[in-house]
Enzyme design. Sequence first.
Site, PDB file in Angstrom:
ATOM      1  N   ASP A 112      25.152  13.222 -37.837  1.00 35.45           N
ATOM      2  CA  ASP A 112      23.700  13.361 -37.374  1.00 35.45           C
ATOM      3  C   ASP A 112      23.293  12.318 -36.374  1.00 35.45           C
ATOM      4  OD1 ASP A 112      21.462  15.966 -36.609  1.00 35.45           O
ATOM      5  OD2 ASP A 112      21.413  15.939 -38.321  1.00 35.45           O
ATOM      6  N   SER A 113      21.481  12.973 -35.466  1.00 32.54           N
ATOM      7  CA  SER A 113      21.346  11.993 -35.098  1.00 32.54           C
ATOM      8  C   SER A 113      20.963  10.717 -36.249  1.00 32.54           C
ATOM      9  CB  SER A 113      20.097  12.916 -34.594  1.00 32.54           C
ATOM     10  OG  SER A 113      19.002  11.349 -33.362  1.00 32.54           O
TER      11      SER A 113
END
Length: 492
Positions: A250-251
């Site tokens: 994920d980011s």
Amino acid sequence: MPIHAGQLLMVDLPGPVLDADSAQYLKEHHIGAVCLFGKNVQDERQLRALCRDLGAVLGEHALIAIDHEGGAIVRMKFWPVPPSAMSLGAADDVQLTRSVHAANARQLRSVGINWNFAPDMDVNVESANPVIGVRAFGEGVDLVTRHALAASEGLSSEAVAACVKHFPGHGDTHLDSHLALPRVDKPLSELEATEFAPFRAAAAAQVPAFMTAHIIYPALDSQHPATLSRAALTGLLRKEWQYEGVIITDSMGMRAIDDNYGRGPAAVQALAAGADMVMALGRREAQLATLESVSEALADGTLEAEQMTRSLERLHLLAQRFPATTHPDARLDTDAALYSEAWTRGLCTVRGAVPPPSGQPITVIAPREEARQNVSEAGLPARDLARRMHAHFEVELIEYDDPAHLDWPALSADLKAAGRLSVLATTGRHRQPALRAARPDLHLCLYNAYSVLDVDAPALVSFGAAPAALDAVMGWLRGEVQAGGTLPFTLE
């Protein structure tokens, strides 16, 4: 051939066009993938041009990704909005879920996007979850598994790579990993029976990609969130479950990582743990810091060449299987009807809700505005809802900014004396405990479905407020459609 750090990173862009500086930056650093957001989207023609330009710069292994889950997680407002996952879970027709996601893929493929960060495979067992909610298909392991796999199949059937998320599960958290570092303190046996089960099925099906969660699972790794955990990514997912597809983080700009580990060191740790690609989103300086850390780790052997070569092979295979080519002739003309059917079939009633009589004077009580938050789009403004209802009912609107400021006993007494039906609409992403004092005649639950747990009243649940969802709600209010869905979580 040497591996460049940028080949293992996904970045974002500042705007809706690929300007010369950004193009040079992507080329210079051999960036392998780009994630698009609302800031990159204006209209269909512009988006197709952007993806075409990105494909030319990124080359034959281009990966162009976006979050196109449906419901409140959409970036393109110029297309019909797909139903949320929980709406599809309420309809509980896996063929419908497959068809909806095939249509989602046709939309993306028409402009050249080849990777969709969907479906959400979290088992949402926490009703107060601040970030998942209707993004999940429901609280049941079997329900989530069946529909997430069908969604992945639908995307793949139209040449867009699916990415199940958030491994190994974000459905039992009280914290949003955009803002903090959550923990899930469950024994391994319970995790295996609940959170892990859908992802284990996805690994067995070899879905194209997994996205990791920035969550600590002490039963797996007491020190590191799954994104940085070799026990989770290599030990569990690669070795035990024999998964051979792409693993992307994920980011890394989310505060769960950025506040606790730092972008560059965390990126190296994620790749060493078993991730194939790191989402290095955000400010250019943060991206450059990540590039520098990964480059140094490649040079000094911290990141093993054999492992990184295998990661690059997986990424190239993904791009070869799902090419980032535009399809301007893709037929999207039937999608609106499909989405409308799906939103309608997901409608649920609880506590015996029935439509108001035609012509009944109604007072709508709703939040004035619900701002956009993180990944989710804004909620429905009160006046927009009232405007829709005016066509069939005599409507008075009471807007509020803070539900705690509403005097429900007095309000209910006044409306009853005036012969007006009270209709409370909840239109926000988060639950509002202050609404537990509310006793409306009807509750229109138009965003966070778990708001039905706060408001003890007959309710219609739509799992979203997209235009087609509101059309379905209005159809029910007029007595023209039935609410045949089944609430995909326990009504406490």
